[in-house]
Design a protein around this motif. Structure first.
Motif, PDB file in Angstrom:
ATOM      1  N   VAL A 149      37.578  24.013  21.869  1.00 43.16           N
ATOM      2  CA  VAL A 149      36.755  24.490  22.979  1.00 43.16           C
ATOM      3  C   VAL A 149      37.175  25.911  23.363  1.00 43.16           C
ATOM      4  CG1 VAL A 149      36.272  22.175  23.846  1.00 43.16           C
ATOM      5  CG2 VAL A 149      38.263  23.415  24.712  1.00 43.16           C
ATOM      6  N   ASN A 150      36.506  26.449  24.380  1.00 38.60           N
ATOM      7  CA  ASN A 150      36.710  27.831  24.794  1.00 38.60           C
ATOM      8  C   ASN A 150      37.249  27.910  26.215  1.00 38.60           C
ATOM      9  OD1 ASN A 150      35.270  28.924  22.381  1.00 38.60           O
ATOM     10  ND2 ASN A 150      33.501  27.967  23.362  1.00 38.60           N
ATOM     11  N   ILE A 151      37.785  29.082  26.571  1.00 31.40           N
ATOM     12  CA  ILE A 151      38.101  29.369  27.967  1.00 31.40           C
ATOM     13  C   ILE A 151      37.158  30.471  28.445  1.00 31.40           C
ATOM     14  CG2 ILE A 151      40.515  28.700  27.735  1.00 31.40           C
ATOM     15  CD1 ILE A 151      41.179  31.766  27.958  1.00 31.40           C
ATOM     16  N   GLY A 152      36.876  30.459  29.745  1.00 34.03           N
ATOM     17  CA  GLY A 152      36.043  31.486  30.347  1.00 34.03           C
ATOM     18  C   GLY A 152      36.826  32.252  31.392  1.00 34.03           C
ATOM     19  N   MET A 153      36.623  33.575  31.448  1.00 38.63           N
ATOM     20  CA  MET A 153      37.314  34.416  32.423  1.00 38.63           C
ATOM     21  C   MET A 153      36.287  35.165  33.262  1.00 38.63           C
ATOM     22  SD  MET A 153      40.414  35.931  30.083  1.00 38.63           S
ATOM     23  CE  MET A 153      41.264  36.662  31.494  1.00 38.63           C
ATOM     24  N   GLU A 154      36.578  35.259  34.554  1.00 36.13           N
ATOM     25  CA  GLU A 154      35.647  35.898  35.485  1.00 36.13           C
ATOM     26  C   GLU A 154      36.379  36.942  36.318  1.00 36.13           C
ATOM     27  OE1 GLU A 154      32.743  34.658  39.266  1.00 36.13           O
ATOM     28  OE2 GLU A 154      33.635  33.106  37.985  1.00 36.13           O
ATOM     29  N   GLY A 155      35.861  38.154  36.326  1.00 36.00           N
ATOM     30  CA  GLY A 155      36.452  39.224  37.114  1.00 36.00           C
ATOM     31  C   GLY A 155      35.873  39.297  38.510  1.00 36.00           C
ATOM     32  N   ALA A 156      36.585  40.001  39.408  1.00 26.39           N
ATOM     33  CA  ALA A 156      36.104  40.209  40.779  1.00 26.39           C
ATOM     34  C   ALA A 156      36.872  41.375  41.388  1.00 26.39           C
ATOM     35  CB  ALA A 156      36.280  38.958  41.628  1.00 26.39           C
ATOM     36  N   ALA A 157      36.212  42.122  42.267  1.00 25.39           N
ATOM     37  CA  ALA A 157      36.789  43.347  42.807  1.00 25.39           C
ATOM     38  C   ALA A 157      38.124  43.125  43.501  1.00 25.39           C
ATOM     39  CB  ALA A 157      35.797  43.993  43.783  1.00 25.39           C
ATOM     40  N   GLY A 158      38.316  41.984  44.154  1.00 28.48           N
ATOM     41  CA  GLY A 158      39.556  41.734  44.866  1.00 28.48           C
ATOM     42  C   GLY A 158      40.624  41.041  44.045  1.00 28.48           C
ATOM     43  N   HIS A 159      40.370  40.863  42.744  1.00 28.04           N
ATOM     44  CA  HIS A 159      41.278  40.087  41.894  1.00 28.04           C
ATOM     45  C   HIS A 159      42.012  40.975  40.882  1.00 28.04           C
ATOM     46  CE1 HIS A 159      38.560  36.331  42.668  1.00 28.04           C
ATOM     47  NE2 HIS A 159      39.123  36.783  43.755  1.00 28.04           N
ATOM     48  N   CYS A 160      42.823  40.350  40.066  1.00 24.98           N
ATOM     49  CA  CYS A 160      43.611  41.118  39.095  1.00 24.98           C
ATOM     50  C   CYS A 160      42.740  41.810  38.050  1.00 24.98           C
ATOM     51  CB  CYS A 160      44.635  40.205  38.417  1.00 24.98           C
ATOM     52  SG  CYS A 160      45.899  39.578  39.548  1.00 24.98           S
ATOM     53  N   CYS A 161      41.666  41.163  37.631  1.00 26.32           N
ATOM     54  CA  CYS A 161      40.683  41.821  36.763  1.00 26.32           C
ATOM     55  C   CYS A 161      39.536  42.262  37.655  1.00 26.32           C
ATOM     56  CB  CYS A 161      40.230  40.876  35.648  1.00 26.32           C
ATOM     57  SG  CYS A 161      41.525  40.579  34.425  1.00 26.32           S
ATOM     58  N   TYR A 162      39.727  43.440  38.254  1.00 26.36           N
ATOM     59  CA  TYR A 162      38.916  43.897  39.372  1.00 26.36           C
ATOM     60  C   TYR A 162      37.671  44.682  38.968  1.00 26.36           C
ATOM     61  CZ  TYR A 162      41.884  47.915  38.276  1.00 26.36           C
ATOM     62  OH  TYR A 162      42.542  48.931  37.613  1.00 26.36           O
ATOM     63  N   CYS A 163      37.539  44.981  37.689  1.00 27.67           N
ATOM     64  CA  CYS A 163      36.369  45.700  37.206  1.00 27.67           C
ATOM     65  C   CYS A 163      36.131  45.296  35.753  1.00 27.67           C
ATOM     66  CB  CYS A 163      36.553  47.213  37.324  1.00 27.67           C
ATOM     67  SG  CYS A 163      37.876  47.878  36.279  1.00 27.67           S
ATOM     68  N   VAL A 164      35.010  45.711  35.214  1.00 29.22           N
ATOM     69  CA  VAL A 164      34.666  45.366  33.833  1.00 29.22           C
ATOM     70  C   VAL A 164      35.736  45.859  32.865  1.00 29.22           C
ATOM     71  CG1 VAL A 164      33.019  45.821  31.968  1.00 29.22           C
ATOM     72  CG2 VAL A 164      32.189  45.252  34.265  1.00 29.22           C
ATOM     73  N   LYS A 165      36.199  47.069  33.065  1.00 29.07           N
ATOM     74  CA  LYS A 165      37.198  47.642  32.143  1.00 29.07           C
ATOM     75  C   LYS A 165      38.492  46.846  32.154  1.00 29.07           C
ATOM     76  CE  LYS A 165      35.614  52.478  32.125  1.00 29.07           C
ATOM     77  NZ  LYS A 165      34.360  52.226  32.862  1.00 29.07           N
ATOM     78  N   GLN A 166      38.918  46.406  33.340  1.00 32.48           N
ATOM     79  CA  GLN A 166      40.178  45.656  33.418  1.00 32.48           C
ATOM     80  C   GLN A 166      40.038  44.276  32.799  1.00 32.48           C
ATOM     81  OE1 GLN A 166      42.750  47.227  34.022  1.00 32.48           O
ATOM     82  NE2 GLN A 166      44.336  46.080  35.081  1.00 32.48           N
ATOM     83  N   LEU A 167      38.896  43.642  32.992  1.00 28.51           N
ATOM     84  CA  LEU A 167      38.686  42.349  32.338  1.00 28.51           C
ATOM     85  C   LEU A 167      38.643  42.533  30.825  1.00 28.51           C
ATOM     86  CD1 LEU A 167      38.258  39.324  32.570  1.00 28.51           C
ATOM     87  CD2 LEU A 167      35.800  39.737  32.818  1.00 28.51           C
ATOM     88  N   LYS A 168      38.049  43.623  30.372  1.00 28.79           N
ATOM     89  CA  LYS A 168      38.026  43.911  28.932  1.00 28.79           C
ATOM     90  C   LYS A 168      39.444  44.101  28.401  1.00 28.79           C
ATOM     91  CE  LYS A 168      35.912  45.181  25.029  1.00 28.79           C
ATOM     92  NZ  LYS A 168      36.949  45.860  24.233  1.00 28.79           N
ATOM     93  N   ARG A 169      40.300  44.774  29.169  1.00 32.65           N
ATOM     94  CA  ARG A 169      41.700  44.934  28.758  1.00 32.65           C
ATOM     95  C   ARG A 169      42.382  43.575  28.614  1.00 32.65           C
ATOM     96  NH1 ARG A 169      45.532  48.494  32.064  1.00 32.65           N
ATOM     97  NH2 ARG A 169      46.803  48.080  30.218  1.00 32.65           N
TER      98      ARG A 169
END
Length: 279
Positions: A149-169
């Motif tokens: 199976v897979n895992i899913g990750m969701e970014g958010a402005a107030g979180h550690c992956c706060y923008c698209v670029k950071q989630l991509k990293r």
């Protein structure tokens, strides 16, 4: 296109309760968050058993309800390390029983150093935060691979992956083929960027091409100097423009009307369906 709802947004408890609400609202897909609609299940290791999973999965299959996403959200940078360990173990239980529940993906946001508040903290934007996220989700991705199976990750402005670029990293740092993305445009907005939401959507669709499995659909207004969530069609989003882009990206997209509850449910469903058909 398939419209889905989080089980706990339907205002019912127990599997029979949420299935009854699904029939009432003509919903045929759930973002399943078991510990939020079944009192006997906690976000603790071992709480979700094979027997419980079989009961839920069988009932949903019998009702013709699909499960595009299982939510097992937890905070990987919480200061209570025992809580992190417990939530991570519970996440692995959901990976183990994902297929039994009718899904192939279990997801989470990336957390905040503000612990249970899940709000902005300067530490969220540090390399330490990113590396903790990468380490945690790499472990979960490897566990998920063992169950197919897979895992899913969701970014958010107030979180550690706060923008698209950071989630991509983070996704690149994990570097596993079974990592998928839950895209929530509203989540990335704050008072500094909300007017550029179409640019953020374009960036997300281009950056995560082929990885986005679920779109969280919300709307927003600006009130008292803050971004405030409202139901789809009641806010400032240009929904025809947004749905046109999503439709071009994936004509079979799963749209989860996350946080839409009560009297907003029926009008929101009708609004999204009608707008999708028109774009």
């Amino acid at each position: 296109m398939n419209i889905a709802f989080r089980t706990h947004d339907l205002g019912a408890k127990g599997i029979d309760g949420v299935i009854s609400r699904a029939r009432q609202y003509k919903i045929d897909a759930f973002q399943l968050v078991v510990y939020k609609f079944m009192d006997e299940v906690k976000q603790l290791p071992g709480s979700l058993t094979g027997e419980i999973a079989e009961g839920i999965g069988g009932a949903l299959k019998g009702a013709g309800i699909s499960v595009p996403l299982i939510g097992a959200y937890f905070n990987p940078v919480h200061s209570d390390k025992q809580k992190v360990a417990d939530c991570k173990a519970a996440f692995k239980d959901y990976l183990k029983y994902a297929k039994t529940l009718g899904a192939n993906i279990v997801g989470s946001e990336t957390g905040s150093f503000n612990d249970d508040k899940w709000t902005y903290n300067p530490l969220n934007r540090t390399e330490e935060a990113l590396q903790t996220v990468i380490q945690t989700f790499t472990e979960l991705a490897d566990c998920a691979a063992g169950y197919g199976v897979n895992i899913g990750m969701e970014g958010a402005a107030g979180h550690c992956c706060y923008c698209v670029k950071q989630l991509k990293r983070a996704v690149d740092g994990i570097n596993r083929p079974n990592v998928r993305v839950i895209f929530d445009l509203y989540n990335y907005l704050d008072m500094s960027n909300y007017q550029n939401y179409m640019d953020i959507l374009d960036e997300g669709l281009a950056t995560f091409a082929g990885r986005i499995v679920v779109f969280h659909m919300k709307d927003f207004v600006v009130a008292d100097g803050k971004i405030k969530q409202v139901a789809p069609g009641k806010g400032m989003f240009d929904y025809p423009a947004i749905l046109r882009k999503i439709k071009a990206y994936d004509g079979d997209a799963v749209l989860v009307l996350e946080g839409t509850t009560g009297e907003d449910i029926v009008p929101a469903i009708e609004f999204v369906k009608t707008t999708w058909e028109q774009v």
